[in-house]
Motif scaffolding. Structure first.
Motif, PDB file in Angstrom:
ATOM      1  N   ALA A  27     -27.315 -33.296  26.065  1.00  7.70           N
ATOM      2  CA  ALA A  27     -26.439 -32.509  25.186  1.00  7.70           C
ATOM      3  C   ALA A  27     -25.211 -32.084  25.993  1.00  7.70           C
ATOM      4  CB  ALA A  27     -27.185 -31.288  24.654  1.00  7.70           C
ATOM      5  N   LYS A  28     -24.024 -32.405  25.471  1.00  6.32           N
ATOM      6  CA  LYS A  28     -22.796 -32.185  26.231  1.00  6.32           C
ATOM      7  C   LYS A  28     -21.755 -31.461  25.393  1.00  6.32           C
ATOM      8  CE  LYS A  28     -23.178 -36.422  29.022  1.00  6.32           C
ATOM      9  NZ  LYS A  28     -22.494 -37.691  29.386  1.00  6.32           N
ATOM     10  N   LEU A  29     -20.876 -30.750  26.106  1.00  2.99           N
ATOM     11  CA  LEU A  29     -19.682 -30.185  25.490  1.00  2.99           C
ATOM     12  C   LEU A  29     -18.578 -31.240  25.565  1.00  2.99           C
ATOM     13  CD1 LEU A  29     -19.724 -26.573  26.952  1.00  2.99           C
ATOM     14  CD2 LEU A  29     -19.973 -27.180  24.550  1.00  2.99           C
ATOM     15  N   VAL A  30     -18.089 -31.681  24.422  1.00  2.00           N
ATOM     16  CA  VAL A  30     -17.061 -32.719  24.387  1.00  2.00           C
ATOM     17  C   VAL A  30     -15.958 -32.288  23.425  1.00  2.00           C
ATOM     18  CG1 VAL A  30     -18.727 -34.550  24.884  1.00  2.00           C
ATOM     19  CG2 VAL A  30     -18.180 -33.999  22.517  1.00  2.00           C
ATOM     20  N   GLU A  31     -14.788 -32.891  23.628  1.00  7.08           N
ATOM     21  CA  GLU A  31     -13.689 -32.706  22.684  1.00  7.08           C
ATOM     22  C   GLU A  31     -13.985 -33.570  21.463  1.00  7.08           C
ATOM     23  OE1 GLU A  31     -11.149 -30.699  22.708  1.00  7.08           O
ATOM     24  OE2 GLU A  31     -11.603 -29.828  24.671  1.00  7.08           O
ATOM     25  N   MET A  32     -14.296 -32.933  20.373  1.00 11.68           N
ATOM     26  CA  MET A  32     -14.769 -33.653  19.193  1.00 11.68           C
ATOM     27  C   MET A  32     -13.597 -33.975  18.262  1.00 11.68           C
ATOM     28  SD  MET A  32     -18.084 -32.551  16.947  1.00 11.68           S
ATOM     29  CE  MET A  32     -19.011 -33.773  16.017  1.00 11.68           C
ATOM     30  N   VAL A  33     -13.487 -35.228  17.893  1.00 12.20           N
ATOM     31  CA  VAL A  33     -12.454 -35.681  16.960  1.00 12.20           C
ATOM     32  C   VAL A  33     -13.147 -36.408  15.825  1.00 12.20           C
ATOM     33  CG1 VAL A  33     -10.416 -37.095  16.624  1.00 12.20           C
ATOM     34  CG2 VAL A  33     -10.748 -35.901  18.794  1.00 12.20           C
ATOM     35  N   ARG A  34     -12.944 -35.916  14.628  1.00 10.30           N
ATOM     36  CA  ARG A  34     -13.597 -36.529  13.474  1.00 10.30           C
ATOM     37  C   ARG A  34     -12.600 -37.387  12.705  1.00 10.30           C
ATOM     38  NH1 ARG A  34     -17.630 -33.842   9.048  1.00 10.30           N
ATOM     39  NH2 ARG A  34     -17.765 -35.635   7.668  1.00 10.30           N
ATOM     40  N   THR A  35     -13.006 -38.596  12.424  1.00  7.81           N
ATOM     41  CA  THR A  35     -12.179 -39.507  11.629  1.00  7.81           C
ATOM     42  C   THR A  35     -12.574 -39.385  10.171  1.00  7.81           C
ATOM     43  OG1 THR A  35     -11.963 -41.053  13.483  1.00  7.81           O
ATOM     44  CG2 THR A  35     -11.493 -41.892  11.287  1.00  7.81           C
ATOM     45  N   ILE A  36     -11.587 -39.075   9.348  1.00  6.41           N
ATOM     46  CA  ILE A  36     -11.806 -38.929   7.908  1.00  6.41           C
ATOM     47  C   ILE A  36     -11.190 -40.143   7.211  1.00  6.41           C
ATOM     48  CG2 ILE A  36     -11.347 -37.508   5.875  1.00  6.41           C
ATOM     49  CD1 ILE A  36     -11.105 -35.119   7.788  1.00  6.41           C
ATOM     50  N   ARG A  37     -11.989 -40.834   6.454  1.00  3.63           N
ATOM     51  CA  ARG A  37     -11.511 -42.010   5.738  1.00  3.63           C
ATOM     52  C   ARG A  37     -11.441 -41.688   4.240  1.00  3.63           C
ATOM     53  NH1 ARG A  37     -11.705 -46.342   9.214  1.00  3.63           N
ATOM     54  NH2 ARG A  37     -12.990 -46.027  11.075  1.00  3.63           N
ATOM     55  N   ALA A  38     -10.376 -42.123   3.619  1.00  7.17           N
ATOM     56  CA  ALA A  38     -10.182 -41.844   2.195  1.00  7.17           C
ATOM     57  C   ALA A  38      -9.507 -43.035   1.529  1.00  7.17           C
ATOM     58  CB  ALA A  38      -9.345 -40.575   2.006  1.00  7.17           C
ATOM     59  N   VAL A  39      -9.727 -43.147   0.245  1.00  8.38           N
ATOM     60  CA  VAL A  39      -9.080 -44.179  -0.560  1.00  8.38           C
ATOM     61  C   VAL A  39      -7.816 -43.576  -1.162  1.00  8.38           C
ATOM     62  CG1 VAL A  39      -9.289 -45.688  -2.558  1.00  8.38           C
ATOM     63  CG2 VAL A  39     -11.249 -45.321  -1.049  1.00  8.38           C
ATOM     64  N   GLY A  40      -6.698 -44.287  -1.001  1.00  6.85           N
ATOM     65  CA  GLY A  40      -5.434 -43.782  -1.510  1.00  6.85           C
ATOM     66  C   GLY A  40      -4.759 -44.767  -2.443  1.00  6.85           C
ATOM     67  N   ARG A  41      -3.676 -44.298  -3.039  1.00  5.68           N
ATOM     68  CA  ARG A  41      -2.897 -45.129  -3.957  1.00  5.68           C
ATOM     69  C   ARG A  41      -1.418 -44.812  -3.767  1.00  5.68           C
ATOM     70  NH1 ARG A  41      -1.353 -44.896  -9.531  1.00  5.68           N
ATOM     71  NH2 ARG A  41      -2.105 -42.753  -9.599  1.00  5.68           N
ATOM     72  N   VAL A  42      -0.613 -45.867  -3.696  1.00  8.04           N
ATOM     73  CA  VAL A  42       0.831 -45.691  -3.552  1.00  8.04           C
ATOM     74  C   VAL A  42       1.407 -45.291  -4.914  1.00  8.04           C
ATOM     75  CG1 VAL A  42       3.002 -46.799  -2.913  1.00  8.04           C
ATOM     76  CG2 VAL A  42       0.886 -47.419  -1.721  1.00  8.04           C
ATOM     77  N   ILE A  43       2.220 -44.228  -4.917  1.00  8.09           N
ATOM     78  CA  ILE A  43       2.870 -43.793  -6.156  1.00  8.09           C
ATOM     79  C   ILE A  43       4.337 -43.508  -5.866  1.00  8.09           C
ATOM     80  CG2 ILE A  43       0.726 -42.795  -7.044  1.00  8.09           C
ATOM     81  CD1 ILE A  43       1.872 -40.037  -6.345  1.00  8.09           C
ATOM     82  N   TYR A  44       5.098 -43.263  -6.929  1.00 11.63           N
ATOM     83  CA  TYR A  44       6.504 -42.934  -6.766  1.00 11.63           C
ATOM     84  C   TYR A  44       6.655 -41.569  -6.101  1.00 11.63           C
ATOM     85  CZ  TYR A  44       7.057 -46.558 -10.343  1.00 11.63           C
ATOM     86  OH  TYR A  44       7.013 -47.731 -11.052  1.00 11.63           O
ATOM     87  N   ASP A  45       7.717 -41.427  -5.321  1.00 11.08           N
ATOM     88  CA  ASP A  45       8.132 -40.119  -4.849  1.00 11.08           C
ATOM     89  C   ASP A  45       8.771 -39.399  -6.035  1.00 11.08           C
ATOM     90  OD1 ASP A  45       9.361 -37.894  -3.786  1.00 11.08           O
ATOM     91  OD2 ASP A  45      10.088 -38.929  -1.986  1.00 11.08           O
ATOM     92  N   GLU A  46       8.058 -38.394  -6.545  1.00 13.97           N
ATOM     93  CA  GLU A  46       8.517 -37.753  -7.778  1.00 13.97           C
ATOM     94  C   GLU A  46       9.856 -37.041  -7.622  1.00 13.97           C
ATOM     95  OE1 GLU A  46       5.394 -35.292  -9.227  1.00 13.97           O
ATOM     96  OE2 GLU A  46       3.974 -36.954  -9.465  1.00 13.97           O
ATOM     97  N   THR A  47      10.228 -36.757  -6.388  1.00 15.85           N
ATOM     98  CA  THR A  47      11.532 -36.117  -6.172  1.00 15.85           C
ATOM     99  C   THR A  47      12.667 -37.132  -6.248  1.00 15.85           C
ATOM    100  OG1 THR A  47      11.443 -36.378  -3.761  1.00 15.85           O
ATOM    101  CG2 THR A  47      10.431 -34.392  -4.698  1.00 15.85           C
ATOM    102  N   ARG A  48      12.318 -38.421  -6.348  1.00 13.49           N
ATOM    103  CA  ARG A  48      13.337 -39.463  -6.403  1.00 13.49           C
ATOM    104  C   ARG A  48      13.250 -40.273  -7.687  1.00 13.49           C
ATOM    105  NH1 ARG A  48      14.886 -41.638  -0.436  1.00 13.49           N
ATOM    106  NH2 ARG A  48      14.928 -39.608   0.593  1.00 13.49           N
TER     107      ARG A  48
END
Length: 508
Positions: free
Chosen positions: A205-226
């Motif tokens: 059991a060790k103390l480590v710098e923990m980095v969690r990778t989060i994976r998600a499904v996305g979709r490209v959409i229009y920039d509503e400000t444009r």
């Protein structure tokens, strides 16, 4: 005569030898003398006829032996020697000894109790009958006046010599010092051969710098400000349509179509009439500015108004220009149609910058924040990676999927990213320094989390732990372990099964 002389010489030699041996031996005590009494630590447990190792359990020193050494089906004798820490016999103790074969399938658990009797100070003896062959873990519950109650468990099986300590005590050496820490209930003891057969592996059991990778499904959409909609501020008919298909590229100020409207025509005539009267009074000048403003608000450009002044005749059809550069993404107009004020005729999108909206699971949403770096990958562009930043986390969840939406802004100068494309989003959440073990070390049983700690000496003890985040093959440990503890990472399910059998405890 010669034979007689030889026999005489041999007898004399034996007599002399006996006298010499007698001088070397200590004098015999008188018949009524008693040997000096040996008490306390001068009387080791091994000297009382118990050849098993000595154990320490709380305030007690305990010796345990079974006769025969390899328990058999039928009657067996159990001997227990009980002393205090100083080695003085403990009399009057209550010892409950039970060998129990745990339940297996439809077969209920079977018990073989031994009624322990004190046959001399500190020495207790009883018999127990084993009805069948197999594993019979032995439990001793010890209670003595003025001393804390203790429970000790041993691994015992028919046909196998000796008892193996599993929990409740620790083995001590000749000096009375503990050689190993006391093991908790459910501890399994495995020799090197059995560990190798099971395939036991351990990790720290060790103390480590923990980095969690989060994976998600996305979709490209229009920039509503444009996004910009093109609509009319008056009722009109469409004349010439210059942008007559979806996806057409337009530049700011480019003519899109021409329109004829009675109101627009009247506004031009009114402006020209006021223009002719200009300069006669301040009131007339104010009216002129108001008429010019009206034409400007109805999308006539300053150049078109100047041309109107020079022409001095109203235009029947006036062009409507693109309010921004971009791509036509919606079209609700054809030549010759009548359009009402406020109706959206065209929608223009600037695709040089787009948004990617991704769905993040509810449990991972607290780890995501604005400003977090994101990497976007599109399945149809395997050789490209797009880097962006989370610029907004929506303040609500999608009810059915129980996910939260996040938004990432990406530059798209070449138009590679097209709206409605699916994307794979990868986020990295830096969790800081955490105590971790390999995730395969944790046994999950409902809401319970268990690991097996390697205590040394072949002993593997179950530890209830509280877990936290999980990332890159590591599991965060919130409580139950300390840094440096060694845990089992392979073979732990077999060990868990044996631990439940040995301890006879409730299911995890």
């Amino acid at each position: 005569m010669t034979r007689f002389i030889l026999l005489f010489i041999a007898g004399a030699a034996l007599l002399a030898l006996g006298i010499v041996i007698g001088w070397q031996l200590p004098p015999s005590p008188p018949p009524d003398a008693t040997p000096p009494e040996r008490t306390g630590s001068d009387v080791p447990i091994r000297s009382r006829g118990i050849g098993q190792p000595t154990y320490r359990s709380g305030p007690f020193r305990v010796g345990v032996a079974v006769e025969p050494a390899a328990p058999q089906v039928g009657e067996n004798r159990l001997k227990v020697v009980l002393e205090d820490r100083k080695g003085n016999p403990v009399s009057g103790a209550q010892i409950r000894a039970v060998a129990e074969m745990p339940a297996m399938g439809a077969m209920p658990a079977m018990q073989a109790p031994a009624e322990m009797q004190e046959i001399e100070p500190g020495l207790y003896q009883g018999t127990f009958d084993l009805p069948m062959e197999g594993s019979w873990p032995l439990t001793l519950a010890i209670s003595a006046s003025g001393m804390a109650d203790r429970q000790i468990s041993f691994d015992m099986a028919t046909g196998r010599a000796g008892l193996q300590l599993t929990s409740g005590a620790t083995r001590i050496d000749g000096s009375g010092e503990a050689t190993l820490e006391e093991a908790p209930p459910g501890t399994v003891t495995l020799d090197a051969r059995r560990r190798q057969l099971i395939g036991v592996e351990t990790a720290e059991a060790k103390l480590v710098e923990m980095v969690r990778t989060i994976r998600a499904v996305g979709r490209v959409i229009y920039d509503e400000t444009r996004l910009t909609d093109v609509s009319l501020k008056f009722d009109a008919w469409i004349g010439k349509l210059y942008v007559n298909y979806l996806g057409a590229k337009v530049q700011k100020g480019q003519p899109l179509f021409t329109v004829y409207g009675p109101e627009l025509l009247a506004a031009q005539q009114e402006y020209l009439e006021i223009k002719r009267r200009a300069g006669r009074s301040d009131v007339t000048q104010a009216l002129l500015e108001a008429a010019r403003k009206r034409l400007s608000l109805w999308d006539m450009t300053p150049g078109e108004i100047a041309a109107l002044e020079r022409r001095d005749v109203p235009y029947d059809y006036v062009p409507i220009h693109a309010p921004r550069s971009g791509t036509v993404v919606a079209k609700n107009v054809v030549e010759g149609t009548a359009q009402q004020a406020g109706a959206t005729l065209l929608r223009i999108a600037d695709l040089s910058r787009v948004w990617v909206e991704a769905e993040v699971y509810e449990a991972e949403l607290p780890l995501v924040g604005e400003g977090m770096k994101a990497e976007i990958h599109l399945p149809y562009l395997p050789d490209q990676r797009f880097q962006g930043v989370v610029d907004y986390v929506y303040p609500y969840l999608e009810g059915q999927s129980r996910t939260g939406r996040i938004r990432i802004t990406l530059a798209n100068p070449n138009g590679v990213l097209k709206p409605d494309m699916y994307a794979e989003v990868k986020l990295k959440a830096e969790l800081g320094q955490r105590l971790t073990v390999p995730e395969e070390a944790v046994i999950i049983a409902g809401e319970t989390r268990v690991v097996f700690e390697d205590l040394g000496g072949g002993r593997l003890a179950p530890r209830l732990v509280q877990t936290g985040q999980q990332a890159n093959g590591l599991m965060e440990i919130l409580s139950g372990l300390e840094s440096g503890d060694r845990v089992v990472t392979s073979g732990n399910f077999l060990i868990a099964a044996e631990s439940r059998l040995k301890a006879g405890i409730q299911q995890w």
